[in-house]
Design an enzyme around this catalytic site. Structure first.
Site, PDB file in Angstrom:
ATOM      1  N   THR A  49       0.864  -1.179   0.000  1.00 55.04           N
ATOM      2  CA  THR A  49       0.000   0.000   0.000  1.00 55.04           C
ATOM      3  C   THR A  49       0.901   1.230   0.000  1.00 55.04           C
ATOM      4  OG1 THR A  49      -0.122   0.355   2.402  1.00 55.04           O
ATOM      5  CG2 THR A  49      -1.595  -1.317   1.460  1.00 55.04           C
ATOM      6  N   CYS A  50       0.299   2.413   0.063  1.00 60.91           N
ATOM      7  CA  CYS A  50       1.124   3.619   0.060  1.00 60.91           C
ATOM      8  C   CYS A  50       1.937   3.750   1.341  1.00 60.91           C
ATOM      9  CB  CYS A  50       0.255   4.860  -0.138  1.00 60.91           C
ATOM     10  SG  CYS A  50      -1.035   5.068   1.096  1.00 60.91           S
ATOM     11  N   GLU A 113      -8.108   3.345  10.681  1.00 58.39           N
ATOM     12  CA  GLU A 113      -8.681   3.478   9.327  1.00 58.39           C
ATOM     13  C   GLU A 113      -9.119   2.114   8.808  1.00 58.39           C
ATOM     14  OE1 GLU A 113      -7.314   2.514   6.266  1.00 58.39           O
ATOM     15  OE2 GLU A 113      -5.273   1.935   6.737  1.00 58.39           O
ATOM     16  N   THR A 114     -10.135   2.120   7.974  1.00 58.12           N
ATOM     17  CA  THR A 114     -10.776   0.877   7.549  1.00 58.12           C
ATOM     18  C   THR A 114     -10.314   0.365   6.191  1.00 58.12           C
ATOM     19  OG1 THR A 114     -12.620   2.166   6.626  1.00 58.12           O
ATOM     20  CG2 THR A 114     -12.855   1.394   8.886  1.00 58.12           C
ATOM     21  N   GLU A 115      -9.666   1.208   5.403  1.00 62.42           N
ATOM     22  CA  GLU A 115      -9.302   0.814   4.040  1.00 62.42           C
ATOM     23  C   GLU A 115      -8.333  -0.358   4.023  1.00 62.42           C
ATOM     24  OE1 GLU A 115      -7.649   2.894  -0.105  1.00 62.42           O
ATOM     25  OE2 GLU A 115      -7.604   3.986   1.791  1.00 62.42           O
ATOM     26  N   GLY A 188     -11.166  26.530  -5.354  1.00 61.38           N
ATOM     27  CA  GLY A 188      -9.768  26.191  -5.123  1.00 61.38           C
ATOM     28  C   GLY A 188      -9.510  24.768  -5.561  1.00 61.38           C
ATOM     29  N   ALA A 189      -8.283  24.498  -5.979  1.00 62.77           N
ATOM     30  CA  ALA A 189      -7.977  23.162  -6.515  1.00 62.77           C
ATOM     31  C   ALA A 189      -6.731  22.563  -5.879  1.00 62.77           C
ATOM     32  CB  ALA A 189      -7.805  23.238  -8.033  1.00 62.77           C
ATOM     33  N   SER A 193      -8.812  20.702  -1.131  1.00 62.23           N
ATOM     34  CA  SER A 193      -9.997  20.612  -1.992  1.00 62.23           C
ATOM     35  C   SER A 193     -10.145  19.209  -2.552  1.00 62.23           C
ATOM     36  CB  SER A 193      -9.886  21.617  -3.142  1.00 62.23           C
ATOM     37  OG  SER A 193      -9.874  22.934  -2.669  1.00 62.23           O
TER      38      SER A 193
END
Length: 340
Positions: A49-50, A113-115, A188-189, A193
């Site tokens: 994973t990351c 976290e659930t991921e 905003g990007a 965001s």
């Protein structure tokens, strides 16, 4: 046969090291087969994973197998020998306990976290399909999934939002209930965001509009979150039909004020309007909160709510650890699957 977990994660290695050893999802099957073919490796599951890359393997000669696995990674153009210091190794019951903590979110960067549960399931299914697991790995992972689920159902480790984006989504759900069909305007990007927009989209928000001074960046973000880019100079025309506004621009002043909203109340039929101001300096004037149907949350309030959830989760850790210990004793009455 002994179970071993060899890997690195966000605690032991910075991102520039982790990314060198990351295994893309489309290569997990091939990587598992390569590791399974190494001397001493009888069964294996590759998780990437990351925030972590871990090899769970079973071996009658675990130290010998570990040397070959490390040589495989370090000698594959991904690192030098001194990078071995970034790796950790757990064996036997410690490896099993580590797997259960990973599944429960106790070892994640965002506690609870659930991921990660789904990511481990995918990694295991890939290994199963690749033919690199057998009885020990299969039974161990199946029982570990049961334990991970037990931790989540019998504790509050996953309760409460721990990021500004997820807090904003939870608050939106308190106001609107189901977010299906909710219309969103993102100003905003930047990163905030993107995170907030993705979270809203994942919960069912539709009609997401993105406005940014750089139209190209608005187009890019809109593509990431299933939205539509609009020109920055016309975003005010959309306020009449919007339910949620996410303001995260670099403007040095307020771009939404009472004067912006008061003339729109009647045409909006006094519908609820949720304003999320995650910009510094603030983009939304604080006094808009005095309008009856307007709900305003700024970055400080959102951060405070996220921090409270984090503290609450930390208080649940010892309870989760106890559930894991008791469950290992219950579901693994002997050590044959992980330490023989």
């Amino acid at each position: 046969m002994r179970m071993v977990c060899l890997g690195l994660n966000h605690r032991t290695a910075p991102v520039e090291i982790r990314e060198r050893f990351a295994v893309p999802s489309h290569k997990l099957r091939e990587e598992g087969q390569r590791i399974r073919s190494l001397p001493g490796v009888d069964q294996c599951v590759v998780l990437s994973t990351c925030n972590r890359m871990e090899i769970y393997y079973w071996s009658n000669a675990p130290e010998n197998a570990q040397e070959h696995i490390l040589s495989h990674f370090l000698g594959d153009g991904r690192g030098e020998l001194d990078m071995a210091s970034y790796f950790y190794s757990h064996q036997g019951e410690d490896a099993l306990g580590h797997l259960c903590r990973v599944l429960s979110g106790l070892d994640s960067m965002v506690l609870g976290e659930t991921e990660i549960f789904g990511q481990v399931k995918t990694a295991y299914q890939t290994a199963l399909d690749a033919g690199v697991t057998a009885a020990c790995a299969n039974k161990t992972f199946q029982k570990a999934f049961t334990i991970g689920k037990k931790v989540r159902t019998e504790s509050q480790i996953h309760a409460g939002a721990t990021s500004v984006g997820s807090v904003a989504v939870e608050l939106a759900e308190q106001i609107f209930g189901d977010l299906s069909g909710t219309r969103v305007l993102i100003l905003g990007a930047g990163e905030m965001s993107r995170v907030t927009g993705r979270a809203l989209h994942a919960r069912g928000a539709e009609g997401i509009y993105v406005a940014n001074r750089s139209f190209d960046r608005a187009v890019e973000l809109a593509g990431m979150i299933g939205g539509q880019a609009i020109r920055y100079d016309v975003w005010g025309n959309y306020l009449r039909d919007i339910d949620v506004v996410v303001a995260a621009t670099a403007a040095p002043h307020c771009i939404i004020t009472r004067e912006t909203l008061l003339p729109l109340r009647a045409s909006r039929k006094y519908r609820s309007l949720f304003l999320i101001d995650i910009s510094v300096p603030r983009n939304i004037s604080p006094d808009v909160a005095d309008i009856d149907e307007v709900y305003l949350y700024d970055i400080d309030t959102l951060t405070q709510l996220a921090d409270e959830a984090k503290r609450s989760r930390k208080q649940e850790v010892s309870r989760c650890e106890a559930i894991i210990r008791d469950s290992i004793s219950r579901y693994f009455p002997d050590s044959a699957l992980y330490d023989q």
